[in-house]
Design an enzyme around this catalytic site. Structure first.
Site, PDB file in Angstrom:
ATOM      1  N   HIS A 160       0.826  -1.205   0.000  1.00  0.00           N
ATOM      2  CA  HIS A 160       0.000   0.000   0.000  1.00  0.00           C
ATOM      3  C   HIS A 160       0.862   1.257   0.000  1.00  0.00           C
ATOM      4  O   HIS A 160       0.588   2.226  -0.708  1.00  0.00           O
ATOM      5  CB  HIS A 160      -0.921  -0.029   1.221  1.00  0.00           C
ATOM      6  CG  HIS A 160      -1.911   1.105   1.244  1.00  0.00           C
ATOM      7  ND1 HIS A 160      -2.544   1.511   2.380  1.00  0.00           N
ATOM      8  CD2 HIS A 160      -2.350   1.931   0.265  1.00  0.00           C
ATOM      9  CE1 HIS A 160      -3.329   2.529   2.099  1.00  0.00           C
ATOM     10  NE2 HIS A 160      -3.231   2.801   0.823  1.00  0.00           N
ATOM     11  N   GLU A 196      -2.083 -13.726 -15.766  1.00  0.00           N
ATOM     12  CA  GLU A 196      -0.916 -13.533 -14.892  1.00  0.00           C
ATOM     13  C   GLU A 196      -0.408 -14.840 -14.301  1.00  0.00           C
ATOM     14  O   GLU A 196       0.540 -14.837 -13.519  1.00  0.00           O
ATOM     15  CB  GLU A 196      -1.246 -12.535 -13.774  1.00  0.00           C
ATOM     16  CG  GLU A 196      -2.547 -12.842 -13.052  1.00  0.00           C
ATOM     17  CD  GLU A 196      -2.986 -11.708 -12.141  1.00  0.00           C
ATOM     18  OE1 GLU A 196      -2.139 -10.906 -11.715  1.00  0.00           O
ATOM     19  OE2 GLU A 196      -4.189 -11.640 -11.841  1.00  0.00           O
ATOM     20  N   ASP A 208       3.177 -10.165 -12.235  1.00  0.00           N
ATOM     21  CA  ASP A 208       2.964 -11.496 -11.662  1.00  0.00           C
ATOM     22  C   ASP A 208       3.305 -12.594 -12.659  1.00  0.00           C
ATOM     23  O   ASP A 208       3.860 -13.630 -12.291  1.00  0.00           O
ATOM     24  CB  ASP A 208       1.519 -11.659 -11.182  1.00  0.00           C
ATOM     25  CG  ASP A 208       1.358 -11.257  -9.717  1.00  0.00           C
ATOM     26  OD1 ASP A 208       2.365 -11.289  -8.986  1.00  0.00           O
ATOM     27  OD2 ASP A 208       0.234 -10.918  -9.310  1.00  0.00           O
ATOM     28  N   CYS A 263      -1.009  -4.462 -18.337  1.00  0.00           N
ATOM     29  CA  CYS A 263      -0.971  -3.494 -17.227  1.00  0.00           C
ATOM     30  C   CYS A 263       0.105  -3.907 -16.224  1.00  0.00           C
ATOM     31  O   CYS A 263      -0.212  -4.372 -15.132  1.00  0.00           O
ATOM     32  CB  CYS A 263      -2.329  -3.365 -16.560  1.00  0.00           C
ATOM     33  SG  CYS A 263      -3.069  -4.935 -16.063  1.00  0.00           S
TER      34      CYS A 263
END
Length: 768
Positions: free
Chosen positions: A364, A605, A629, A676
């Protein structure tokens, strides 16, 4: 031997500085092996020479004075070969080097093992014996190898602590002390470190002199009285429920807190000039070390009691401590584990950089840092955090590196980078409203990855054409409970309105792995291969249904919503998710909301999805590759782990081949595919992805202007030729160099940051 090794490691871990740690090592190893000499030579990075730093058996006057060149003598041979050398008659060896000041001519048997930490040779651990007839046996050699491996991290940490304090191994002033982590947010920052440490954690209390000894003594006495009162109160409350022998534990605690016990020793350290928290840490660690070394199991367990008392006392000493933090004009915030609340404490405009020992580029705080444009480095290994307080620091968020106490040359080098970045950003502002079209007319929509409204403001100012990835977990992470449907609806509406009529792709809740919710903990041994993404939300449809309902209601009147499903590995997961989405759609329509059915896509991913593109595309409207990922899973590398992060490479041939296959298979069945991940925000990576045929690129807002500038300046044909060339190569580093060279030849060298290693650039500067 195991018990000896355990106690040795515990003792060394508790040492206050490097000389004390080395003294413990040579003393304990000499005794354990029954040998006449044990010495430690450390490799000084500044001079590239091995220096005798501690010995038991040689003349002590030689410590710090005897040194050998990098490949000189038997010590240099051990270091250069990076393996043990065991000799019965060392003086007869052609590489033997004699130093009369050590008195080692008496000793003939020699066993040396390298001390290696993260592939770097730190030094050599040596034992010697007088009798030439004695050859150290295999068991002794194995023991010494084990000792060096166990202690390498401790020595590296202690060495770094000394270097940050301003001294090299030779006692000279140390400069440009560097530590490697992982990039959290791009950019370069120069400022002064402010260490914020969690409450009641003795291990991270910084060493600091007492400003007023009487005040520190008074603070500590108040803490002791408060803890005694707490213990007495608890004992009184439990009198009726505990037996007398169990209540006696509280008496033990109170006796430990009497003036002649632990508090007496802490007071003595305070009178020596150490602040109360630091004095408490030293005394508690000293007690703990002695208890943990005891053979008696009961007494060994008392170390837990000492630690508990220490934390209780520290919590009272720290009351109000954080509020008194002084934030300089250019603050680099440093912590074992940064939290969003810590960022909020820094006065507006004064936060220039972030350093977090724990955490990853997906945490975060890293997401916030990228949104705020604050250079960040995370996941640092063996960094003595408490030594960074007040030090001048350089944060290189491009390379994931920090420098403490920089020299004038290093500071000037990075200051130039800061100025170049500012100038470059200003120059790219003119591109904001221009389309991303190649010179031969190929159009590539550039989208952004967002999670907060602050992301949106920066994204719009950089000319984003929509959102390719909205991380819906961010609103979940900033609360202490699951957000309600209405709260989620408000978050989602803000994003959808800001970009309307352009598309906003919202990923359903993707928690697990390295993204945790404090109120919904997921404890797993291998979280990246565990319960995360769609697996969690399908197991908890009540969470999934509320979220989709909030998304659909938020899209009313805008109809620019797209829903994306994360961590898909099976067709059944897509079908089950679609069933729930259609159900919510009809329910919301029945409630009177005038909405359109959003497009639904999946994230590619997981390697399994790479081989099911056609089957997946038959069931959804679009696909989007999560390259971060996917790269991790293809290479079996956690890019947030500093120990293996160098193995993570987006330009790995296997990754590029997989990306080519995904684009081809998606287009074969007529479905659009975007990407992305970090690769899309890299100018070279963006060119390769465009050449592969990706229909849109989504990235962090800060990367968008550079990517647009490069794409607008080349033809797609040129990019396709470059792609064909790199697909023939078999090394990720060669591929990256090839792409960088192509960009430089095309006039975009200024976009490559950094263009060369810091050390190489400084050396070049010095030579000129």
């Amino acid at each position: 031997m195991l018990s000896i090794l355990r106690s040795l490691v515990q003792e060394v871990n508790s040492a206050r500085d490097l000389p004390e740690a080395l003294g413990i090592i040579v003393s304990r190893v000499q005794k354990a092996m029954g040998t006449e000499v044990c010495s430690v030579y450390l490799l000084d990075p500044a001079s590239n020479r091995y220096i005798l730093m501690a010995t038991e058996g040689l003349y002590l006057k030689a410590v710090g004075k005897v040194s050998l060149a990098h490949s000189e003598g038997l010590v240099g041979l051990v270091g250069s070969r990076e393996e043990p050398i065991n000799l019965e008659d060392a003086p007869s060896h052609p590489r033997y080097r004699y130093f009369p000041e050590t008195g080692e001519e008496r000793f003939r048997s020699f066993l040396g093992v390298p001390i290696i930490h993260h592939r770097r040779v730190l030094g050599v651990l040596v034992v010697q014996q007088r009798e030439s007839s004695r050859c150290f046996d295999e068991g002794e050699e194995a023991f010494l190898v084990t000792v060096s491996a166990q202690l390498a991290g401790v020595i590296a940490h202690s060495e770094a602590t000394g270097a940050i304090s301003g001294l090299s191994l030779t006692g000279e002033e140390a400069r440009d002390v560097s530590f490697n982590g992982v990039p959290g947010a791009p950019g370069v920052a120069i400022g002064h470190g402010v260490v914020v440490y969690p409450a009641a954690d003795l291990d991270v209390v910084p060493d600091r002199p007492a400003e007023d000894i009487d005040v520190e003594l008074e603070l500590f006495q108040s803490a002791v009285q408060a803890v005694c009162a707490d213990i007495e109160q608890v004992a009184k409350r439990l009198t009726s429920t505990l037996r007398p022998e169990e209540l006696a534990l509280f008496d033990v605690y109170l006796r430990m807190l009497s003036d002649e016990a632990l508090p007496g020793e802490v007071n003595n350290r305070i009178r020596e000039g150490i602040w109360a928290q630091g004095a408490l840490k030293q005394v508690v660690q000293h007690y703990v070390r002695h208890f943990e070394m005891m053979d008696d199991h009961y007494l060994r367990e008392r170390a837990v009691d000492i630690r508990d008392l220490g934390r209780r006392l520290l919590s009272y000493l720290q009351e109000g401590e954080q509020k008194d933090l002084n934030y300089p004009e250019r603050t680099v915030l440093v912590s074992e584990e940064l939290t969003p609340a810590m960022l909020g404490e820094v006065p507006r405009g004064q936060l220039v950089g972030l350093v977090s020992v724990k955490g990853s580029s997906n945490s975060h705080v890293a997401i916030l840092a990228r949104a705020m444009g604050v250079p960040t480095v995370m996941g640092l290994v063996d960094i003595p955090v408490n030594q960074l307080d007040g030090k001048e620091l350089i944060v290189d968020g491009f390379e994931g590196q920090i420098f403490a106490s920089p020299s004038a040359d290093l500071r000037a080098f990075f200051q130039a980078i800061c100025e170049e970045e500012d100038e470059l950003d200003r120059g790219l502002e003119a591109l904001r409203d221009k389309p991303c079209v190649t010179t031969d007319g190929h159009r590539v929509p550039l989208l952004v990855n967002t999670g907060l409204m602050t992301d949106v403001v920066r994204s719009l100012s950089h000319g984003a054409e929509g959102i390719g990835l909205y991380r819906t977990e961010v609103p979940f992470m900033i609360k202490d409970r699951f957000p309600s449907e209405q709260e989620q609806r408000q978050y989602y509406r803000e994003q959808l309105e800001a970009f309307a009529p352009n598309p906003v792709t919202m990923r359903t809740l993707d928690i697990g792995g390295d993204k945790a919710l404090t109120y919904f903990p997921i404890e797993e041994e291998n979280p990246f291969l565990g319960w995360r993404g769609i697996r969690v939300t399908l197991d908890h449809p009540e969470i999934f249904l509320v979220q989709v309902r909030a998304m659909l209601k938020a899209s009313e009147g805008l109809n620019n919503l797209q829903v994306m499903l994360p961590m898909i590995s099976n067709i059944s997961e897509v079908e089950e998710s679609l069933h729930l989405i259609y159900r919510v759609y009809h329910e919301v329509r029945e409630e009177g909301f005038d909405i359109h059915m959003p497009k639904v896509g999946v994230m590619v991913e997981i390697p399994a999805a790479v081989y099911q593109i056609r089957e997946l595309a038959d069931r959804v409207d679009f696909l989007s590759v999560g390259s971060n990922d996917l790269t991790q899973y293809l290479l079996a590398v956690d890019r947030n782990n500093p120990r293996v992060a160098q193995l993570y490479h987006s330009y790995h041939p296997a990754v590029l081949q997989a990306l080519v296959r995904i684009a081809q298979d998606a287009h074969a069945v007529g479905k659009p595919v975007g990407i992305c991940g970090e690769l899309a925000g890299d100018p070279g990576g963006a060119l390769l992805l465009m050449a592969m045929g990706y229909d849109s690129l989504s990235m962090n807002a800060a990367s968008l202007p550079k990517v647009k500038s490069v794409i607008r300046s080349v033809s797609r044909e040129w990019a396709v030729t470059l792609l064909k060339d790199v697909l023939l190569l078999d090394s990720p580093h060669v591929i990256k160099s090839c792409v960088d060279l192509a960009l430089r030849n095309a006039g975009f060298g200024r976009y490559l940051r950094p263009g060369k290693s810091t050390s190489a650039a400084l050396a070049e500067k010095a030579a000129s």
